[in-house]
Structures are given as C-alpha cells and as structure tokens.
Design a protein around this motif. Structure first.
Motif, short mmCIF file in Angstrom:
data_model
loop_
_atom_site.label_atom_id
_atom_site.label_comp_id
_atom_site.label_asym_id
_atom_site.label_seq_id
_atom_site.Cartn_x
_atom_site.Cartn_y
_atom_site.Cartn_z
N SER A 1 0.92 -1.18 -0.10
CA SER A 1 -0.06 0.02 -0.10
C SER A 1 0.96 1.20 -0.04
CB SER A 1 -0.91 -0.06 1.32
OG SER A 1 -1.73 1.13 1.12
N THR B 1 -3.83 10.70 -1.05
CA THR B 1 -4.39 9.47 -1.89
C THR B 1 -3.85 8.39 -1.62
OG1 THR B 1 -4.40 11.42 -3.76
CG2 THR B 1 -4.12 8.96 -4.43
N SER B 2 -4.34 7.37 -1.75
CA SER B 2 -3.77 5.82 -1.30
C SER B 2 -4.14 4.94 -2.36
CB SER B 2 -4.65 5.54 -0.12
OG SER B 2 -6.08 5.28 -0.38
N PHE B 3 -3.47 3.92 -2.26
CA PHE B 3 -3.21 2.95 -3.35
C PHE B 3 -3.07 1.51 -2.33
CE2 PHE B 3 -2.27 0.22 -7.02
CZ PHE B 3 -1.28 -0.87 -6.47
N TYR B 4 -3.57 0.33 -2.96
CA TYR B 4 -3.79 -0.86 -2.19
C TYR B 4 -3.56 -2.01 -3.27
CZ TYR B 4 -5.80 1.58 1.68
OH TYR B 4 -6.06 2.62 2.76
N LYS C 1 -6.74 -5.38 -0.39
CA LYS C 1 -8.05 -4.59 -0.40
C LYS C 1 -9.25 -5.13 0.21
CE LYS C 1 -7.43 -2.35 -5.22
NZ LYS C 1 -7.89 -2.34 -6.37
N THR D 1 1.48 9.13 -6.79
CA THR D 1 1.58 7.51 -6.21
C THR D 1 2.74 6.95 -6.79
OG1 THR D 1 -0.96 7.49 -5.85
CG2 THR D 1 0.40 5.33 -5.90
N LEU E 1 4.78 3.79 -7.40
CA LEU E 1 4.61 2.15 -7.44
C LEU E 1 5.91 1.40 -7.48
CD1 LEU E 1 1.21 1.84 -9.40
CD2 LEU E 1 1.62 1.92 -7.00
#
Length: 121
Positions: A47, A54-57, A62, A101, A103
């Motif tokens: 994550s 702003t988030s990312f999973y 999730k 984000t 990655l």
C-alpha cells in the motif's frame, strides 16, 4: 538525518489485527509505501499514501488493510485486519520524493529496517 522507523509488528492468529506504524524524520516526503517480503518470495508492494492522502492498495489487501497519514506526527499507519497466514512477512516502509503515487520500488529513496508480522493458522 533521514530516518524511517517501523513498529507494530508481532504474532497474531488468523483473523486478527495489527497496526503498523512508520515514523519519519529528517525530511519531507511525497509518498510513503509499505512493502513486504516473505522468505523465498519477492518483495511486493502492499500500500502507498501520498501527502495529500491519495492511497493505493494491492489487490490482495483491499478491504482488509487501511493506510493513513498523520501529518503532525509525520507517521504513516497500516491497519491490518482479517489477517491471513499468507500475510506473514517482514514489512518495510519506504519514502519517495516523486509527486503522485509511487509504485516502483526503485523510486523509493529511503527505507526503514522493517517489522515482522507473523500470522498463524
């Protein structure tokens, strides 16, 4: 001095919860990411969160993990619920100074020492 310090790991049974913390110091950052690595497995992104929230999973977390940022404490949290044995790994936080984000693991400039998470069945 740039530092990231993880804490909060431990041993839990499947279905349990843990909250990891990544405390940062010494620099501003644009993105903090949590990665994990289990023995015999490649390091994988779990994550990320940017300073604007702003988030990312990753798909495999999730609905179970929640990342959050406390700008005052300069700390990023990873709330992990419904833990599974396959979540067992060393968890690391990294800091990036790229807008948006981040990655790619190679784009993270700083890393902590990690905190171990062990989930038993």
């Amino acid at each position: 001095e740039v530092q990231l310090k993880e804490s909060g790991g431990g041993s839990v049974q499947a279905g349990g919860s843990l909250r990891l913390s990544c405390r940062t110091s010494g620099f501003p950052f644009d993105d903090i990411g949590w990665y994990r690595q289990a023995p015999g497995h490649e390091c994988e992104l779990v994550s990320t969160i940017t300073t604007d929230g702003t988030s990312f999973y990753a798909d495999f977390v999730k609905g179970r993990f929640t990342i959050s940022l406390d700008n005052v404490k300069k700390t990023v949290y990873l709330q992990m619920n419904s833990l599974k044995p396959e979540d067992t790994a060393m968890y690391y936080c990294g800091a990036a100074n790229l807008k948006g984000t981040t990655l790619r693991r190679g784009d993270y400039s700083y890393w902590g020492q990690g905190t171990q998470v062990t989930v038993s069945s």
